[in-house]
Design a protein around this motif. Sequence first.
Motif, PDB file in Angstrom:
ATOM      1  N   PRO A  16       0.814  -1.225   0.000  1.00 53.29           N
ATOM      2  CA  PRO A  16       0.000   0.000   0.000  1.00 53.29           C
ATOM      3  C   PRO A  16       0.847   1.273   0.000  1.00 53.29           C
ATOM      4  O   PRO A  16       0.429   2.301  -0.534  1.00 53.29           O
ATOM      5  CB  PRO A  16      -0.850  -0.114   1.271  1.00 53.29           C
ATOM      6  CG  PRO A  16      -0.149  -1.108   2.128  1.00 53.29           C
ATOM      7  CD  PRO A  16       0.584  -2.025   1.204  1.00 53.29           C
ATOM      8  N   HIS A  17       2.041   1.210   0.560  1.00 56.28           N
ATOM      9  CA  HIS A  17       2.920   2.383   0.575  1.00 56.28           C
ATOM     10  C   HIS A  17       3.440   2.678  -0.830  1.00 56.28           C
ATOM     11  O   HIS A  17       3.573   3.843  -1.216  1.00 56.28           O
ATOM     12  CB  HIS A  17       4.070   2.177   1.556  1.00 56.28           C
ATOM     13  CG  HIS A  17       3.609   2.053   2.967  1.00 56.28           C
ATOM     14  ND1 HIS A  17       3.211   3.133   3.723  1.00 56.28           N
ATOM     15  CD2 HIS A  17       3.437   0.959   3.755  1.00 56.28           C
ATOM     16  CE1 HIS A  17       2.835   2.727   4.918  1.00 56.28           C
ATOM     17  NE2 HIS A  17       2.953   1.404   4.964  1.00 56.28           N
ATOM     18  N   GLY A  18       3.714   1.627  -1.595  1.00 59.44           N
ATOM     19  CA  GLY A  18       4.148   1.825  -2.976  1.00 59.44           C
ATOM     20  C   GLY A  18       3.093   2.548  -3.786  1.00 59.44           C
ATOM     21  O   GLY A  18       3.382   3.492  -4.526  1.00 59.44           O
ATOM     22  N   LEU A  19       1.849   2.131  -3.625  1.00 61.43           N
ATOM     23  CA  LEU A  19       0.745   2.767  -4.357  1.00 61.43           C
ATOM     24  C   LEU A  19       0.557   4.217  -3.901  1.00 61.43           C
ATOM     25  O   LEU A  19       0.396   5.121  -4.720  1.00 61.43           O
ATOM     26  CB  LEU A  19      -0.543   1.963  -4.163  1.00 61.43           C
ATOM     27  CG  LEU A  19      -1.731   2.376  -5.000  1.00 61.43           C
ATOM     28  CD1 LEU A  19      -1.419   2.347  -6.499  1.00 61.43           C
ATOM     29  CD2 LEU A  19      -2.926   1.462  -4.694  1.00 61.43           C
TER      30      LEU A  19
ATOM     31  N   GLY B  72       7.117  -1.988  -4.984  1.00 65.74           N
ATOM     32  CA  GLY B  72       7.199  -0.705  -5.689  1.00 65.74           C
ATOM     33  C   GLY B  72       6.801  -0.808  -7.147  1.00 65.74           C
ATOM     34  O   GLY B  72       6.091   0.049  -7.674  1.00 65.74           O
ATOM     35  N   GLY B  73       7.240  -1.868  -7.807  1.00 66.13           N
ATOM     36  CA  GLY B  73       6.992  -2.017  -9.235  1.00 66.13           C
ATOM     37  C   GLY B  73       5.530  -2.221  -9.584  1.00 66.13           C
ATOM     38  O   GLY B  73       4.963  -1.498 -10.409  1.00 66.13           O
ATOM     39  N   TYR B  74       4.896  -3.197  -8.956  1.00 72.83           N
ATOM     40  CA  TYR B  74       3.490  -3.456  -9.262  1.00 72.83           C
ATOM     41  C   TYR B  74       2.608  -2.284  -8.863  1.00 72.83           C
ATOM     42  O   TYR B  74       1.645  -1.954  -9.550  1.00 72.83           O
ATOM     43  CB  TYR B  74       3.003  -4.747  -8.595  1.00 72.83           C
ATOM     44  CG  TYR B  74       3.544  -5.997  -9.244  1.00 72.83           C
ATOM     45  CD1 TYR B  74       3.376  -6.218 -10.608  1.00 72.83           C
ATOM     46  CD2 TYR B  74       4.224  -6.946  -8.505  1.00 72.83           C
ATOM     47  CE1 TYR B  74       3.877  -7.357 -11.212  1.00 72.83           C
ATOM     48  CE2 TYR B  74       4.730  -8.097  -9.097  1.00 72.83           C
ATOM     49  CZ  TYR B  74       4.556  -8.302 -10.448  1.00 72.83           C
ATOM     50  OH  TYR B  74       5.055  -9.420 -11.042  1.00 72.83           O
TER      51      TYR B  74
ATOM     52  N   LEU C  73      10.770   5.639  -5.791  1.00 70.97           N
ATOM     53  CA  LEU C  73      10.110   5.535  -7.092  1.00 70.97           C
ATOM     54  C   LEU C  73      10.504   6.763  -7.905  1.00 70.97           C
ATOM     55  O   LEU C  73      10.651   7.851  -7.354  1.00 70.97           O
ATOM     56  CB  LEU C  73       8.588   5.505  -6.954  1.00 70.97           C
ATOM     57  CG  LEU C  73       7.974   4.342  -6.183  1.00 70.97           C
ATOM     58  CD1 LEU C  73       6.455   4.513  -6.097  1.00 70.97           C
ATOM     59  CD2 LEU C  73       8.326   3.011  -6.815  1.00 70.97           C
ATOM     60  N   ALA C  74      10.640   6.587  -9.219  1.00 70.91           N
ATOM     61  CA  ALA C  74      10.984   7.704 -10.100  1.00 70.91           C
ATOM     62  C   ALA C  74      10.135   7.637 -11.362  1.00 70.91           C
ATOM     63  O   ALA C  74       9.805   6.554 -11.845  1.00 70.91           O
ATOM     64  CB  ALA C  74      12.466   7.652 -10.471  1.00 70.91           C
TER      65      ALA C  74
END
Length: 194
Positions: A58-61, A103-105, A167-168
């Motif tokens: 959830p943090h990645g999103l 992070g990727g998904y 993330l970039a």
Amino acid sequence: MSLVQIRRIAIQLDEIFHEGGEPRKVPHRRGAIAMVCKNPYAGRYVEDIMPLIEALNPHGLAMAKKLLAAMQARPDEIEAYGKGAIIGTAGEVEHGAVWHPAGGYAMREALGGTKAIVPSTKKVGVAGTRIDIPVHHVNAAYVRSHFDAIEVGVADGPRPDEAVFILAMTIGARVHARAGGLQTSEIKGDDGLR
């Protein structure tokens, strides 16, 4: 208690108008977001690190959405992306590998289901360590005009027991891209490569 305890989030934005050639009317825009958090596995060997992936999802999103907002961009405007991690010295490089799926998904979801794998890098470092995050086109990794890297770091992180997850994203090709290869107009979008 959550496996992800955030200490800070840093965002950097960059606009490049030229690199010696004719200035562009619309700059090449790049952005990165870095989340500094406690590494729950620091200082010890843990065989099963998979729970951290689930905790990071959830943090990645949320990070991808926050970066889009900071860049004032719609998901369909993002043309290239990448991710990375810096692990504090009490951790190990494998702790950064949990960011591959988390992070990727998440970024691919936030951008509407892009086709290309999200390029990545990771390393162990001290506070202030910087890392070059590789980026390439979101739907066709072979588009040379979008090969780039964004240098990212946080002045006071990671501390030994922390991790920095990054993330970039970019809008547009390199400012004076002219190295040939597959053009964006030639993307088929079948396999994430071409």
